[in-house]
Design a protein around this motif. Structure first.
Motif, PDB file in Angstrom:
ATOM      1  N   ASP A  12      -2.337   7.430   2.556  1.00 58.83           N
ATOM      2  CA  ASP A  12      -1.903   6.053   2.822  1.00 58.83           C
ATOM      3  C   ASP A  12      -2.637   5.596   4.080  1.00 58.83           C
ATOM      4  O   ASP A  12      -2.298   5.981   5.189  1.00 58.83           O
ATOM      5  CB  ASP A  12      -0.378   6.023   3.022  1.00 58.83           C
ATOM      6  CG  ASP A  12       0.168   4.609   3.185  1.00 58.83           C
ATOM      7  OD1 ASP A  12      -0.589   3.641   2.973  1.00 58.83           O
ATOM      8  OD2 ASP A  12       1.361   4.481   3.526  1.00 58.83           O
TER       9      ASP A  12
ATOM     10  N   SER B  42       5.301   4.853   7.210  1.00 59.80           N
ATOM     11  CA  SER B  42       6.529   4.502   6.493  1.00 59.80           C
ATOM     12  C   SER B  42       6.833   5.450   5.347  1.00 59.80           C
ATOM     13  O   SER B  42       7.901   5.367   4.743  1.00 59.80           O
ATOM     14  CB  SER B  42       6.422   3.071   5.958  1.00 59.80           C
ATOM     15  OG  SER B  42       5.342   2.960   5.063  1.00 59.80           O
TER      16      SER B  42
ATOM     17  N   ASP C  63      -1.384   5.927   8.080  1.00 56.34           N
ATOM     18  CA  ASP C  63      -1.116   4.639   8.733  1.00 56.34           C
ATOM     19  C   ASP C  63      -0.391   4.961  10.042  1.00 56.34           C
ATOM     20  O   ASP C  63       0.837   4.884  10.139  1.00 56.34           O
ATOM     21  CB  ASP C  63      -0.266   3.748   7.824  1.00 56.34           C
ATOM     22  CG  ASP C  63      -0.222   2.315   8.326  1.00 56.34           C
ATOM     23  OD1 ASP C  63      -0.607   2.090   9.495  1.00 56.34           O
ATOM     24  OD2 ASP C  63       0.208   1.427   7.570  1.00 56.34           O
TER      25      ASP C  63
ATOM     26  N   LYS D 255       0.829  -1.210   0.000  1.00 51.26           N
ATOM     27  CA  LYS D 255       0.000   0.000   0.000  1.00 51.26           C
ATOM     28  C   LYS D 255       0.866   1.265   0.000  1.00 51.26           C
ATOM     29  O   LYS D 255       0.639   2.176  -0.795  1.00 51.26           O
ATOM     30  CB  LYS D 255      -0.857  -0.055   1.256  1.00 51.26           C
ATOM     31  CG  LYS D 255      -1.993   0.875   1.319  1.00 51.26           C
ATOM     32  CD  LYS D 255      -2.932   0.472   2.458  1.00 51.26           C
ATOM     33  CE  LYS D 255      -2.195  -0.037   3.683  1.00 51.26           C
ATOM     34  NZ  LYS D 255      -1.307   0.976   4.265  1.00 51.26           N
ATOM     35  N   SER D 256       1.847   1.309   0.895  1.00 51.28           N
ATOM     36  CA  SER D 256       2.694   2.505   0.985  1.00 51.28           C
ATOM     37  C   SER D 256       3.568   2.658  -0.259  1.00 51.28           C
ATOM     38  O   SER D 256       3.782   3.773  -0.740  1.00 51.28           O
ATOM     39  CB  SER D 256       3.571   2.441   2.231  1.00 51.28           C
ATOM     40  OG  SER D 256       2.756   2.328   3.377  1.00 51.28           O
TER      41      SER D 256
ATOM     42  N   GLY E  47       1.785   2.175  11.490  1.00 51.50           N
ATOM     43  CA  GLY E  47       2.813   1.621  10.608  1.00 51.50           C
ATOM     44  C   GLY E  47       3.347   2.650   9.634  1.00 51.50           C
ATOM     45  O   GLY E  47       3.643   2.326   8.492  1.00 51.50           O
TER      46      GLY E  47
HETATM   47 MG   LIG Z   1       2.440   0.866   4.803  1.00 52.07          MG
END
Ligand SMILES: [Mg+2]
Ligand SMILES: Nc1ncnc2c1ncn2[C@@H]1O[C@H](COP(=O)(O)OP(=O)(O)O)[C@@H](O)[C@H]1O
Length: 274
Positions: free
Chosen positions: A132, A62, A57, A33-34, A60
């Protein structure tokens, strides 16, 4: 410096805003996804579009590392000026939590933080604001749908059937909160060997099946390439580090699709008749 603390003329997500908001979601983490958000953002910026990314996110995060936007935002008066890398402005929880701290967000705090990402950042009316999203279907998805009723969602999945089933839930969630699903991106679709043979390591057809299940198009299929992970680890996504690669070409295809697929006109998205 030169950056003016400009939040933009019309609030993002409000009627009349020129900013297209595109959320990138998935059923579970680790599907890319990222990577999709970062590379799509840079591909759009490469076409002269102004682009911001909200790394929503919150557990998470990133995007700052992935894109190499590691400088924290600057505070100007009462706004935050986001760091920019590869033409993309980024805001993330990464800038606000210390590495040795656990992030414990209760619903209302999370809601407030996301609202600030939207309203207290000098986004300056970008052409695109990409979000994201955290994996799955939780508080963040609900908050974002309230702030951004006009956004479109891209669902990322991998080719295997289990991933597709989990991703379908994220799709149903988007529908439930009345967000338009733009389409599906299948990531890690194949690996091309030195001999040019395509190996479908994670099976085949998951993206296609999910798209037809949700009644939306399959926007792109992204191959599995070591350069994609290496680039992400070094702050240079593959569209920057290897612009001639087949992965970069796939992200350009995705950018074409996103540019083409403008949101359906809904003058009163808050009115839901069911
Ligand atoms: Mg991610
Ligand atoms: N197409 C790909 N080829 C190679 N590695 C990939 C690909 N897509 C993602 N990755 C790697 O897989 C890991 C998870 O990807 P990421 O984008 O962080 O997923 P998510 O945001 O869904 O958790 C990262 O290390 C990333 O660099």
């Amino acid at each position: 410096m030169g950056a003016q603390p400009d939040r933009g003329s019309v609030g993002i997500g409000k009627p009349g805003s020129k900013t297209r908001v595109v959320a990138v979601s998935s059923g579970k983490g680790g599907v890319g996804k990222s990577s999709v958000t970062a590379n799509l953002g840079i591909a759009l910026a490469g076409r002269g579009r102004t682009v911001g990314i909200i790394d929503a996110d919150v557990w998470g995060f990133s995007i700052p590392r992935m894109i190499g936007a590691t400088e924290p935002p600057q505070v100007l008066e009462d706004t935050l000026v986001p760091p920019v890398a590869h033409g993309v402005a980024v805001i993330s929880m990464d800038y606000f939590v210390r590495e040795d701290q656990a992030v414990i967000w209760r619903g209302p705090m999370l809601h407030k933080a996301l609202e600030q990402f939207l309203n207290d950042v000098a986004w300056n009316d970008p052409d695109y604001l990409l979000i994201d999203m955290p994996p799955g279907t939780g508080d963040v998805a609900i908050s974002m749908s309230q702030f951004l009723p006009r956004s479109q969602t891209i669902i990322v999945t991998t080719p295997q059937p289990t991933a597709q089933r989990v991703a379908a839930r994220a799709g149903l969630m988007a529908e439930k909160v009345n967000q338009e699903i733009m389409g599906v991106v299948e990531n890690m679709s194949w690996f091309t060997g030195d001999d040019g043979t395509r190996y479908e390591l994670f099976g085949a057809g998951g993206g296609e099946r999910l798209a037809s299940e949700l009644g939306v198009p399959l926007l792109a299929r992204i191959p599995l390439v070591p350069a994609l992970r290496e680039g992400a680890d070094e702050g240079k996504p593959v569209v920057v580090s290897a612009p001639d690669s087949e992965a970069a070409a796939a992200f350009e295809t995705l950018a074409d699709e996103v540019e083409k697929r403008r949101p359906r006109v809904r003058s009163h998205p808050e009115l839901v008749i069911s």
